[in-house]
Structure formats: C-alpha cells, structure tokens
Design a protein around this motif. Structure first.
Motif, PDB file in Angstrom:
ATOM      1  N   UNK A 291     -16.909 -26.219  30.226  1.00 41.94           N
ATOM      2  CA  UNK A 291     -18.350 -26.354  31.480  1.00 41.94           C
ATOM      3  C   UNK A 291     -18.259 -25.430  32.306  1.00 41.94           C
TER       4      UNK A 291
ATOM      5  N   UNK B  47     -14.009 -21.648  37.612  1.00 35.06           N
ATOM      6  CA  UNK B  47     -13.444 -22.968  36.902  1.00 35.06           C
ATOM      7  C   UNK B  47     -13.997 -23.021  35.253  1.00 35.06           C
ATOM      8  N   UNK B  48     -12.886 -23.021  34.246  1.00 35.13           N
ATOM      9  CA  UNK B  48     -13.935 -23.810  33.575  1.00 35.13           C
ATOM     10  C   UNK B  48     -12.696 -24.930  33.030  1.00 35.13           C
ATOM     11  N   UNK B  49     -13.735 -25.922  32.875  1.00 30.59           N
ATOM     12  CA  UNK B  49     -13.660 -27.320  32.518  1.00 30.59           C
ATOM     13  C   UNK B  49     -13.710 -27.176  31.578  1.00 30.59           C
ATOM     14  N   UNK B  50     -11.676 -27.220  30.380  1.00 26.35           N
ATOM     15  CA  UNK B  50     -11.903 -27.554  29.245  1.00 26.35           C
ATOM     16  C   UNK B  50     -11.924 -29.105  29.064  1.00 26.35           C
ATOM     17  N   UNK B  51     -11.821 -29.421  27.846  1.00 29.72           N
ATOM     18  CA  UNK B  51     -12.433 -31.511  28.028  1.00 29.72           C
ATOM     19  C   UNK B  51     -11.128 -31.629  26.552  1.00 29.72           C
ATOM     20  N   UNK B  52     -10.373 -32.500  26.638  1.00 29.79           N
ATOM     21  CA  UNK B  52      -9.583 -32.816  26.058  1.00 29.79           C
ATOM     22  C   UNK B  52      -9.463 -32.807  24.385  1.00 29.79           C
TER      23      UNK B  52
ATOM     24  N   UNK C 155      -3.363 -34.065  32.652  1.00 31.95           N
ATOM     25  CA  UNK C 155      -4.760 -34.537  31.870  1.00 31.95           C
ATOM     26  C   UNK C 155      -5.629 -33.871  31.806  1.00 31.95           C
ATOM     27  N   UNK C 156      -5.686 -32.550  30.575  1.00 39.20           N
ATOM     28  CA  UNK C 156      -6.549 -31.333  30.270  1.00 39.20           C
ATOM     29  C   UNK C 156      -7.889 -31.934  29.756  1.00 39.20           C
ATOM     30  N   UNK C 157      -8.728 -32.106  31.601  1.00 39.85           N
ATOM     31  CA  UNK C 157      -9.802 -32.462  31.878  1.00 39.85           C
ATOM     32  C   UNK C 157     -10.130 -32.711  33.287  1.00 39.85           C
ATOM     33  N   UNK C 158     -11.377 -32.724  33.244  1.00 39.14           N
ATOM     34  CA  UNK C 158     -11.683 -32.715  34.814  1.00 39.14           C
ATOM     35  C   UNK C 158     -11.633 -34.087  34.982  1.00 39.14           C
TER      36      UNK C 158
ATOM     37  N   UNK D   1     -15.858 -36.531  33.619  1.00 39.08           N
ATOM     38  CA  UNK D   1     -16.706 -35.131  33.740  1.00 39.08           C
ATOM     39  C   UNK D   1     -17.069 -35.331  32.197  1.00 39.08           C
ATOM     40  N   UNK D   2     -16.220 -35.706  31.115  1.00 34.21           N
ATOM     41  CA  UNK D   2     -16.266 -35.598  29.795  1.00 34.21           C
ATOM     42  C   UNK D   2     -16.903 -36.925  29.326  1.00 34.21           C
TER      43      UNK D   2
ATOM     44  N   UNK E 147      -9.225 -30.688  38.808  1.00 32.90           N
ATOM     45  CA  UNK E 147      -9.652 -30.133  37.047  1.00 32.90           C
ATOM     46  C   UNK E 147      -7.247 -30.061  36.337  1.00 32.90           C
TER      47      UNK E 147
ATOM     48  N   UNK F 194     -21.176 -26.532  38.317  1.00 27.91           N
ATOM     49  CA  UNK F 194     -21.883 -28.035  38.990  1.00 27.91           C
ATOM     50  C   UNK F 194     -21.739 -28.693  40.600  1.00 27.91           C
ATOM     51  N   UNK F 195     -20.151 -27.476  40.565  1.00 26.80           N
ATOM     52  CA  UNK F 195     -19.714 -28.188  42.384  1.00 26.80           C
ATOM     53  C   UNK F 195     -21.183 -27.966  43.164  1.00 26.80           C
TER      54      UNK F 195
ATOM     55  N   UNK G 121     -23.813 -31.011  31.532  1.00 30.17           N
ATOM     56  CA  UNK G 121     -24.032 -32.201  32.660  1.00 30.17           C
ATOM     57  C   UNK G 121     -25.068 -32.867  32.865  1.00 30.17           C
TER      58      UNK G 121
END
Lengths: 455, 353
Positions: free
Chosen positions: A76, A63-68, B183-186, B204-205, B164, A81-82, A117
C-alpha cells in the motif's frame, strides 16, 4: 462495501496516472479551475504549478509499504494513508479527492490502499483510474516499460492526449493496441487534456452496481488470422496480387460458402473450421502457385519481387479468403483479369498476441449457470498463482440456483463481489474480463468452462 | 486504595465533566501532578483544561493545516504542540501565550514528546527526529530514517522511533542510532514496556510486533482484523493490551519466552472496532473505547472476568483517546466529535444483578 440499497456516502477518489509530460498537470489545472462547484482536495506526488485558492493541494512523497509476507497485493501507499487519514479527520469535507501519481508510479499500491486499509475503505472509495497517454511518445514506452503498461492496464479512462501531434493512422493503431491491453477502459482522444469533467470524475470504475460493459470485439477469442473477405466469383481463375510487406510469408485459407444462410452466419461456422485449418499442416506456395478453396492452409512465400498467386474457383459461388495478416499490409488485391473483384463482406479479427509478456485483456462470455464451489476453487487458485499478473478483473456471473446476477471486480488478489439485480427475463450468461500480463486465454476459458454446473 | 475497592466488584462510569476541543481529537495528554489535560484537535485549537473539572484554562490557536500532536511538560507549565505546518510550539498552559516557535525544517510534524524530566523535547518530522533542550536549542537531528517516522517514545534517555523498515533507538548525546531493529513492515505505533524489556509495535499489516530490546529478538503476533493502532502496557510491564479489531487482546509477556506461543486473553464486548486502550496505573484495570463511542472497563487478570466490569454508553462518536487519572478513580476520554469527557470510576453501591 456499501450494500445494494444504501447510497455510498464515501468520498470518491480519482487516481490520475501517466508518464511525465503526458499532460497530468494540465488536466489537473483544468479540473481545479473549471467552475463545477465541487470542493476538491489534490494530493500531488509530482510537484507542479498547481494551486487554486479554494482547493487544498497537498504535496506528498511516494512511500510504498511492502509487507513482510511478500504479498504484492498487501503493498500500500503509506503516504496516502497518512495524508488522507488526516484529511478525513477535518471538519471541512471534500466532494472529491484527486491523487496525481508520479510518472513512474505503479498504480497497484495506490488502488490497493483503498481496499486494504480499513480506515481508507471506510471513508473513501476509488471512483476510477484515469491514465493520460502522450499519443506521440507512448510508442517509445508501451513495449518496454512495465510502468506504462500497468498504467494502461489499471485505467478506467484513458485520455489519449496530444492527438494533434500524430496522424489518424498512427492514432488508430495506438487505440487498437491500447484496447488489446485494456478492453474495459474508455479511450478518449484529447488535445491539451481538454475533456469534460464527467469523463474523468464519477467514472464508477470500481462500482459493482455499474454492469460490466464488454466490447463484443474483445470477447472474441484471439484468432490465428486477422482478416476475411467474401466475394462472389464466377468459375475461373483469379489473381491474388501482393506487394512487399512486413512479413516474409503469410498463411491463407479459402473456402466456398454454401449460400444457404446470410454471410455473417456462414462465416461464423467457417471460422471454426479455419481455426483448425490454421493449426494443420501447410502447403507452401511460391509466386504463381494456386490457392484451392478447400480449407487447405497455404503458406505464401512473399520474398520475391513480383507476387502473384492464383485463386481457383471451380464453380460459380460465394468464396471467402482468410488471411493471416491484414491484406492492407501487402497492398493485396484480388483481380479478375485487370479488374479488381468487389468484395461483399470484410471482417477483421483480433490477432493472437505475439508477446507472452504483453499486457492483454481476456474477455470470456459463456452461457449457462456456474457451480459456486467449482468457481470458488478455480478463482481462488487462479488468483493465488496469477494474482500478481492480474491487474483488474470484472464480471457478471450466473450462479446456479441464484435468481440474481452476481457481480464482482478485483485488483490483483483482492476480490469484491455481491448479488446484484435479478436476471428476470434476460438470458443467463457469464461475462468476465481479465486484464493482466501473461494471460493464457485458452487456459482461462477452459478453466472457467469447468466451473459450469452440470445440467 | 481504589484498587482494593474495585477488585471483583462492579464499576460505575459516571460522566462528571465535559469540554469541547473544537474538532476530532488526535492526541491527548495528562499532566497528573498538576492536574492538567491538553487535547489537540485535527483542525481546531489546542485545548488546555483542568483535569478535574475540564474547565478550560486556555485555548491555543491551532497550527496551519491542522494539529497532529500535543505533549505536556513535567512542570505542567508548558505544553508543546506539533502540526502540519512543520512547526513545534511551546506555550504556557496558564495563558496560552506562545513562548517559542521551533521550525522542524521538515515537511510536517507528526509527533511531539517531552522527555520525562522536561529537559528535552523530541519531535518526529518527515524522516527525522529532532531533539531540543529546554531553551529551544536544537541538540539532535536524528536520521534520515528509511521512511517517514510514524511514532516516537522515550525510555529514560533513549528514544525509539518507528518507521517503515525498522525500529531505531537513539541516545541523548549521540548522533547515530544506538540500535536498529530491522523489519520489512510498517510499524505505526510504538510503546516501550514500563520495564524497558520490550518495545511493542502495532503494524499496518494487521500484526503486533514485540522486540526484546537487549537481544534484538522479535516476535510477531497475527490474527488481527485490521491494522493495529491501539497498544497499552500494564504498569508492571507484563501485559500488553492490543486493539486491531472489535476484540481487545491481551498478551502475557512474563517468563523467559514472553508471549511466544501463548494464547492471549480475548475480551469480547465491543460492537465496533476498538479505537483506544489504557491500563490503570495500579493493578490491571483496562479501559477500552470503540469507534461507536462505547467505553468499557475490564478486570481481566485479577478477577479473571472476561466481561466488562463497567461501561459507559456509546454517544456515537469514536473514542480517540483514553487516559486514567493518577489514582485510577477517573478516566478522561476524547472523541472524534471533539468532546473531552471525564468519567468517575467508582464501585457500584447497589448490586443490580
């Protein structure tokens, strides 16, 4: 991060990457069945046949978490992480955590998870990235698949597996290619992924305390030539005979050496002049033409069936010939009449990289002290612009006024550095290595040189 | 009432009872009418205690591979638990006997949450949310979400899920999402404001996100040190307290613009990152716990005081959960070492300052 004097009590994590079929599962099974007395937890992203009683094997879906904010360095792996967050809350402790990624996984987010993290960073440390390479099949991917390139670029240890399926020449070429991409990784040849546990565990790839070990060959600049040969010649004419090879032309430069110094020292000085000569205008020679040992760049046309050039030695002395390509590629030989001339010294050079897109290592060693402000500006700017293309970097730096060595390492834009042991009597110098894509050596060297403190 | 008694005064946090949950407490529930506290430990049993004395009522064997969540039924008679074995169990809080074992069919169970009425039980499992009725009949299998569901929360008959890529709301009786807030975020934690005006998430961010439930408009709050796992609304739904570092931050969401462009209240005291937050039921006393085991109580809004009005010394183990009693005279804290501690919160009789 742990401080200098405190042992790092965090649980080490080894990241195992490699294409499907490269032998990851075989290696994992070896690690788990070996009687090492360690408790190992395994997180598997590809479901194999692994399963050993006293070990914990957890299946996970990537599960790839990209950030806004769009920053790739903030990307990450949510699954890790979970899962690891839960594992760390358990009373049973593990000596090691192994993460097996899928064949197509980008190691970047996996590594970044342990730096980005806070919960992960507090309890876990990345010990190393181990990449398995299928010695036979990697050639199909190495130029075209960015995942294969990144897995090699991120690695601390590369297991060149299935070496029994390729011959020595192929293996040597592959090793050279891999080293040009990642000069920092230790390459180990394996068959059936049989390797000492110490080779893959306790690597310390992200450990600042383990000094940078840069292979001197990769600190060299890239040269416009691949080879030089030195021989003693009596005045006269010699023949350079070639056979058909992979290229239609090749540039050569010949020199007469002064013989006042040992060959390597003389060569070193000649190299600088030859680098310049290789950027000069060239004189085109067809077969039968004469190569003069005066530093002129001759371009030998190699499309005719019989290739025979003359090397002119006006006086007795020691001569050197630099060639754009390795002479072996053309079965080249220097003849005195019918007899081959024996060479006193041969040397290979790291060639220029042909593809801009390629993953390469750029090593820089510069003596002197750095101005910390200039360094900060340069590095900050570099990482801001080129961060996504820089997979790994490491360095040992000499900061003006600081008695201690400054060690650092980084992944993309993430940077981690601190003062290390004092220089003592050692020569103060700066050594750093970048492993990445689209790296411009000249620009990096010049930029870094600008960071030197003025005397 | 306690609120009146406490206003402007100093508080003592007196440790009056303790129990041991058998491991790192990952979820804590308090059924206030029935005075029952339940604690799920990461790899131990599920502890069910009397809320006043913390005397064990029963101990329920934990799930295989560990527990992740616990929820108490409105009646206080039942406790639902979820675990890494992907099962949901419903047990008696008196005897610990397992009444029902519900298989989620997913890879694991992340969260269980009873509906306020006790008529429904929701569970987050992998990319789905499952809802059963009181008889254990599966009513809904909502999803798949774009990613693993990290948190769920009921507001009336609406359930919100965080994964996510989006916050999603679902209505009882409906098979499809009632609304998606992309929302492009976790988003890791989700909390409805008590009035239902906002859904707040910790991300997360290292941000906090506000969603206006009706309009779908959103706000993002930056500046946190770490990812935000600690969220607490005051009972009136005006103030949101957030963790994500050593300084609890309170956003004032009153007015048409909510917290937009506002300056939050910052509470400086903790020496370690804050790991748990809880607002009292009346007034706005905020309890905060940190990773070193320190508990502080604040009265930041009515007293305008930005130093704690009460504190309990650290015992070294992270405070993983904090809950107030119904009358706000007691706090129950759970720790990473597995302790469940009850503090009586009373105004100080002698002024030592």
């Amino acid at each position: 991060m742990n401080s200098l004097n405190e042992p790092d009590s965090r649980t080490p994590v080894t990241i195992l990457t490699g294409f499907l079929g490269s032998g990851k599962t075989t290696l994992l099974n070896r690690i788990l069945t070996e009687n090492h007395g360690k408790r190992i937890a395994v997180i598997e992203n590809e479901f194999g046949e692994v399963g050993v009683d006293h070990e914990l094997v957890i299946g996970a879906e990537e599960e790839i978490f990209e950030m806004n904010n769009g920053c790739i360095c903030c990307t990450v792996r949510g699954d890790l992480i979970r899962i690891l967050g839960k594992l760390m809350k358990r009373k049973d402790r593990f000596d090691y955590i192994l993460i097996e990624t899928t064949g197509m996984a980008d190691p970047g987010p996996v590594v970044q998870t342990f730096f980005m993290d806070d919960e992960m960073k507090e309890h876990l440390r990345v010990d190393g990235v181990v990449t398995l390479v299928d010695a036979r099949h990697i050639v199909q991917h190495i130029d075209t698949q960015s995942e294969a390139q990144e897995q090699i670029a991120f690695a601390d240890v590369i297991l060149l597996n299935k070496v029994d399926l390729v011959n020595d020449d192929e293996l040597a070429r592959l090793e050279t290619r891999i080293q040009s991409m990642n000069s920092e990784a230790r390459i180990v040849r394996t068959q059936n992924a049989a390797v000492d546990m110490e080779t893959v565990l306790n690597v310390g790839g992200f450990d600042l305390a383990r000094a940078l070990t840069v292979d001197e060959k990769f600190l060299e600049p890239e040269y416009p030539f691949e080879y030089s040969g030195v021989c003693r010649l009596a005045a006269g004419h010699y023949q350079l005979v070639l056979e058909e090879g992979p290229d239609p032309a090749m540039s050569v430069v010949a020199y007469r050496l002064s013989e006042t110094e040992p060959i390597p020292a003389e060569l070193e000085r000649a190299v600088e002049a030859v680098v310049l000569a290789f950027s000069d205008d060239e004189e085109v020679l067809d077969t039968g033409g004469t190569i003069r040992p005066d530093g002129t760049r001759f371009r030998l046309n190699l499309w005719e069936s019989e290739l025979r050039f003359i090397l002119d030695a006006p006086t007795d002395g020691r001569y050197v010939l630099f060639t754009e390509h390795h002479p072996d590629e053309f079965s080249a030989r220097l003849l005195d009449g019918d007899t081959a001339v024996s060479l006193d010294h041969e040397r290979e050079y790291k060639p220029d990289h042909e593809h801009d897109e390629a993953v390469t290592s750029v090593g820089i060693t510069i003596p002197g002290d750095l101005d910390p402000e200039r360094l900060n500006d340069w590095l900050g700017n570099l990482l801001r612009i080129q961060g996504p293309d820089i997979f790994r970097m490491k360095g040992v730096l000499s900061i003006k006024g600081a008695p201690q060595r400054y060690v650092f390492q980084g992944v993309h834009m993430l940077f981690d550095g601190r003062a290390d042991r004092p220089w003592g009597g050692d020569e103060r110098k700066n050594t750093l290595v970048f492993i990445g894509r689209n790296l411009d050596r000249m620009e990096l060297v010049e930029g870094f040189r600008e960071c030197l403190a003025s005397a | 009432m306690p609120r009146e008694r406490m206003s402007g005064g100093r508080l003592d946090l007196e440790r009056v009872a303790a129990a041991h949950a058998g491991g790192h407490v990952v979820d804590l529930a308090w059924q206030r009418e029935r005075s029952i506290v339940a604690a799920a430990s990461a790899d131990g049993p599920i502890l069910v205690t009397d809320a006043d004395t913390l005397a064990p009522r029963c101990e329920i064997p934990g799930h295989g591979m560990g527990n992740s969540s616990v929820s108490l039924h409105a009646s206080g008679a039942l406790v639902a638990t979820g675990g890494q074995d992907a099962q949901v169990r419903i047990c008696s809080t008196a005897s610990g006997v397992v009444h029902q074992t519900l298989s989620t069919g997913g890879p694991w169970c992340e969260r269980v949450r009873y509906h306020q009425s006790g008529k429904y039980l929701a569970a987050a499992t992998g990319r789905h949310v499952l809802v059963w009725d009181a008889d254990g009949e599966l009513l809904h299998r909502w999803g798949p979400h774009a990613s693993t569901v990290a948190d769920i929360a009921w507001y009336g008959d609406v359930l919100a899920s965080a994964a996510y890529g989006a916050i999603t709301t679902w209505g009882l009786g409906g098979e499809t999402a009632t609304r998606v807030y992309p929302w492009k975020g976790a988003s890791l934690r989700l909390l409805w404001s008590p009035t239902g005006r906002f859904i707040a998430t910790g991300d997360q961010d290292s941000t906090v996100h506000f969603w206006y439930v009706d309009s779908g408009k959103d706000l993002q709050m930056y500046g946190y040190q770490t990812k935000v796992l600690e969220l607490a609304w005051d009972a009136g739904g005006r103030y949101l307290a957030t963790g994500g570092g050593t300084v609890p931050v309170i956003w004032d969401c009153a007015g048409p613009k909510g917290p937009e462009n506002s300056r939050p209240i910052e509470l400086v005291y903790h020496g370690a990152p804050v790991s748990s937050l809880a607002f009292s039921h009346r007034g706005a006393l905020l309890a905060s716990g940190d990773r070193a085991g320190e508990v502080a109580v604040w009265d930041p809004i009515e007293s305008d005081r930005l130093t704690p009005v009460g504190a309990a010394a650290a015992d070294g183990s992270e405070i993983t959960a904090l809950l107030w009693s119904a009358d706000d005279t007691a706090l129950v804290a759970a720790t990473a070492d597995g302790a469940v501690i009850r503090y009586e919160v009373a105004s100080r009789t002698t002024d030592i300052s």
